[in-house]
Motif scaffolding. Structure first.
Motif, PDB file in Angstrom:
ATOM      1  N   LEU A  23      78.608   3.183  83.988  1.00 44.94           N
ATOM      2  CA  LEU A  23      79.774   4.041  83.750  1.00 44.94           C
ATOM      3  C   LEU A  23      79.359   5.507  83.600  1.00 44.94           C
ATOM      4  CD1 LEU A  23      81.831   1.786  81.308  1.00 44.94           C
ATOM      5  CD2 LEU A  23      82.314   2.272  83.718  1.00 44.94           C
ATOM      6  N   LEU A  24      78.247   5.749  82.929  1.00 41.43           N
ATOM      7  CA  LEU A  24      77.745   7.118  82.818  1.00 41.43           C
ATOM      8  C   LEU A  24      77.366   7.659  84.197  1.00 41.43           C
ATOM      9  CD1 LEU A  24      75.540   6.700  79.619  1.00 41.43           C
ATOM     10  CD2 LEU A  24      77.577   8.144  79.806  1.00 41.43           C
ATOM     11  N   MET A  26      78.749   6.732  86.964  1.00 40.61           N
ATOM     12  CA  MET A  26      80.008   6.979  87.669  1.00 40.61           C
ATOM     13  C   MET A  26      80.605   8.326  87.273  1.00 40.61           C
ATOM     14  SD  MET A  26      81.767   3.174  87.541  1.00 40.61           S
ATOM     15  CE  MET A  26      83.327   3.736  88.231  1.00 40.61           C
ATOM     16  N   ALA A  27      80.460   8.701  85.996  1.00 40.40           N
ATOM     17  CA  ALA A  27      80.947  10.005  85.553  1.00 40.40           C
ATOM     18  C   ALA A  27      80.204  11.121  86.283  1.00 40.40           C
ATOM     19  CB  ALA A  27      80.780  10.145  84.043  1.00 40.40           C
ATOM     20  N   TYR A  87      83.059  13.968  75.494  1.00 44.21           N
ATOM     21  CA  TYR A  87      82.907  13.247  76.756  1.00 44.21           C
ATOM     22  C   TYR A  87      84.274  12.835  77.306  1.00 44.21           C
ATOM     23  CZ  TYR A  87      81.326   9.268  79.698  1.00 44.21           C
ATOM     24  OH  TYR A  87      81.095   8.375  80.715  1.00 44.21           O
ATOM     25  N   LEU A  91      86.210  14.345  80.685  1.00 45.51           N
ATOM     26  CA  LEU A  91      86.713  13.502  81.771  1.00 45.51           C
ATOM     27  C   LEU A  91      88.194  13.776  82.043  1.00 45.51           C
ATOM     28  CD1 LEU A  91      84.974  10.113  80.881  1.00 45.51           C
ATOM     29  CD2 LEU A  91      84.604  11.452  82.968  1.00 45.51           C
ATOM     30  N   MET A 129      77.432  14.025  78.079  1.00 46.98           N
ATOM     31  CA  MET A 129      76.904  12.876  78.809  1.00 46.98           C
ATOM     32  C   MET A 129      75.391  12.773  78.643  1.00 46.98           C
ATOM     33  SD  MET A 129      77.603  11.835  82.763  1.00 46.98           S
ATOM     34  CE  MET A 129      77.245  13.479  83.332  1.00 46.98           C
ATOM     35  N   ILE A 184      87.696   8.155  87.424  1.00 47.28           N
ATOM     36  CA  ILE A 184      87.689   8.621  86.032  1.00 47.28           C
ATOM     37  C   ILE A 184      88.421   7.635  85.134  1.00 47.28           C
ATOM     38  CG2 ILE A 184      88.533  10.423  84.466  1.00 47.28           C
ATOM     39  CD1 ILE A 184      88.003  12.431  86.737  1.00 47.28           C
ATOM     40  N   VAL A 187      86.080   4.834  84.356  1.00 46.70           N
ATOM     41  CA  VAL A 187      85.078   5.250  83.374  1.00 46.70           C
ATOM     42  C   VAL A 187      85.668   5.261  81.968  1.00 46.70           C
ATOM     43  CG1 VAL A 187      83.596   7.156  82.631  1.00 46.70           C
ATOM     44  CG2 VAL A 187      83.759   6.585  85.054  1.00 46.70           C
TER      45      VAL A 187
END
Length: 525
Positions: A23-24, A26-27, A87, A91, A129, A184, A187
């Motif tokens: 997931l990180l 993907m961000a 964070y 996003l 992040m 997003i 995430v």
């Protein structure tokens, strides 16, 4: 029985940690794919919003500038409200910018919502992040996650041009930004996996330092953008920006001596490893920004490629960057990160330098394949190692400030590379147009100045086909001469613009020599 239960718990923890790592990554993917998608869709955005290439290019550079200018503030905000909350807000800010691009009808909306709001979102997201990676993973796992995040950036660079080219050509460039909103949302759905990283340092707000950082970085890049647009007060903006950065350094040292809270701890720069790593990060991003603004404009405005063709032509750069970043993250082993970084800058310098003489001779995008692969491999080595190298000597309690500074250097480098390479390209076009028009033996003397002025102001946003349509009423010999001038000036402008990433890579090579001479610093388990 108990031993088996503990093993199961460890396995479940490993699975959750793995999902969090994805997931990180993907961000980070969304952060990188956003700009690359915009680059490859420049001509379509110009057409749909009825604006100019330089206007869209300025919006791209402004987005990176806002991220850089506010990232130190964003890092401090994360300290005060919590890295996890920062964070999430980051996003959401980025999602707002992507949603705005999905529905925007004017360049103003793009500048306000995508460049400014999205840029502020990035300024919160990037340091938060990196702090969360540092705080949620330790030892070898931390190194692997940094490599995964770097690989995600490379994947985004690979997918961005191809995705942007596909959706722009066959659907609409807006679809690509709508997909960012979807990523997003995915995430954010896993935010419960994130363990917040507490901040135990001073909680005061350094308003003066924050203001100086914004004015400093903002003044320099805005000065370049104003120069690009032919505006006035360029020198004043550059002087103000430079003076503010000098003032920021003085202010931070003074606040430290007085024992007062400051925007960032100047003692971070006492670490030679950190100082060199931040410099390398900035130079790598200057090289990337300069390359990724010059080539898409060339492919779309000179070779007259549509977005899909431009994306495919850029694929060798982005795909090799992805492949090498992934491979380097897995195979680096006990190799000294500084040595890998050295090879990265070598390959970037060689690859982009080879592009310079090829540009006037390239009749199709795939002719650029070999140097793009070489440059992409170098960038892959850099993105896989620089973050880990830079943050390795930093303690847990100072990692947010360090990550913010590291991200600020990278974002400032990207915005500077985008703005400066673009401005150099347009300045070269302007000089070339004027010189060629005034030396022409075909254009009448009384028309030379007028033709030069028209080309300077308008031809930068037009292909030869569009220029010929504009010149329909002109005599054939005049029309052919203006098209010839346009054809010859643009490759030269691209060549000069590509010298920006070449120079940045050479400076990075010098920096990496100094890295190699330092003691090898590795992450502690």
């Amino acid at each position: 029985m108990v031993e088996g239960s503990l093993t199961d718990d460890a396995d479940r923890l490993s699975g959750r940690r793995g999902l969090l790592a994805v997931l990180l990554a993907m961000a980070m993917f969304v952060l990188v794919v956003d700009t690359s998608l915009m680059n490859v869709s420049i001509s379509a955005v110009v057409r749909d919003l009825d604006t100019t290439v330089s206007g869209v290019q300025s919006a791209i550079a402004l987005e990176a500038l806002v991220s850089a200018a506010f990232i130190l503030i964003g890092s401090k905000v994360g300290d005060l409200i919590g890295r996890k909350r920062a964070y999430v807000l980051g996003l959401l800010g980025y999602a707002t910018g992507a949603a705005a691009m999905t529905f925007a009808q004017t360049l103003t909306a793009v500048i306000v919502l995508w460049a400014v709001v999205g840029g502020i979102g990035a300024s919160l997201l990037l340091p938060a992040m990196q702090s969360l990676v540092h705080g949620n993973f330790h030892g070898p796992a931390q190194k692997k996650v940094y490599a995964l995040v770097g690989a995600a950036a490379a994947i985004a660079a690979a997918v961005g041009p191809l995705l942007g080219g596909f959706v722009t050509t066959y659907l609409s460039w807006r679809v690509g930004f709508a997909l960012e909103v979807v990523v997003i949302a995915v995430v954010l759905s896993g935010i419960g996996l994130v363990r917040d990283v507490p901040y135990t340092g001073p909680r005061g707000v350094d308003a003066v330092g924050a203001g100086l950082s914004v004015v400093g970085m903002g003044g320099i890049v805005l000065g370049i953008l104003v120069w690009q647009e032919g505006g006035e007060a360029v020198a004043a903006l550059l002087v103000i920006g430079s003076s503010a950065l000098v003032g920021l350094a003085y202010w931070l040292i003074r606040r430290k001596r007085q024992g007062k809270p400051s925007l960032m701890d100047p003692d971070l720069f006492r670490s030679t490893v950190f100082r060199l790593g931040v410099t390398g990060q900035m130079l790598q991003q200057i090289a990337l920004g300069g390359t990724m603004i010059a080539l898409p404009i060339y492919l779309q405005m000179v070779l007259e490629y549509n977005a899909m063709q431009a994306g495919l032509s850029l694929a060798p750069l982005s795909l090799s960057m992805f492949a090498v970043a992934l491979l380097a993250g897995k195979k680096a082993g006990d190799r000294q990160p500084a040595a890998i970084i050295w090879w990265g800058f070598v390959l970037v310098a060689v690859g982009v330098a080879i592009l310079v003489p090829l540009v006037p001779r390239a009749e199709f995008g795939w002719a650029l394949l070999p140097p793009l692969v070489v440059a992409g491999a170098g960038l892959g080595l850099l993105v896989s190692q620089l973050n880990n190298y830079t943050l390795a000597p930093i303690s847990e309690e100072r990692v947010s400030e360090a990550a913010g500074t590291n991200s600020a250097a990278g974002s400032f480098g990207l915005s500077f590379g985008l703005a400066f390479a673009g401005a150099v390209m347009l300045a070269t076009l302007s000089i070339s147009f004027t010189a060629m028009a005034q030396s022409s033996t075909v254009l009448p003397a009384d028309e030379q100045s007028q033709v030069a002025l028209v080309l300077e102001e308008d031809a930068e946003v037009m292909s030869n086909t569009e220029l010929e349509a504009l010149l329909v009423g002109q005599p054939p010999e005049i029309r052919d001469e203006i098209v010839r001038i346009n054809t010859e000036a643009r490759p030269l402008a691209l060549q000069v613009a590509l010298l920006v990433p070449v120079l940045a890579a050479l400076l990075g090579l010098f920096t990496s020599f100094r890295m190699i001479r330092q003691p090898d610093v590795r992450q502690n388990g």
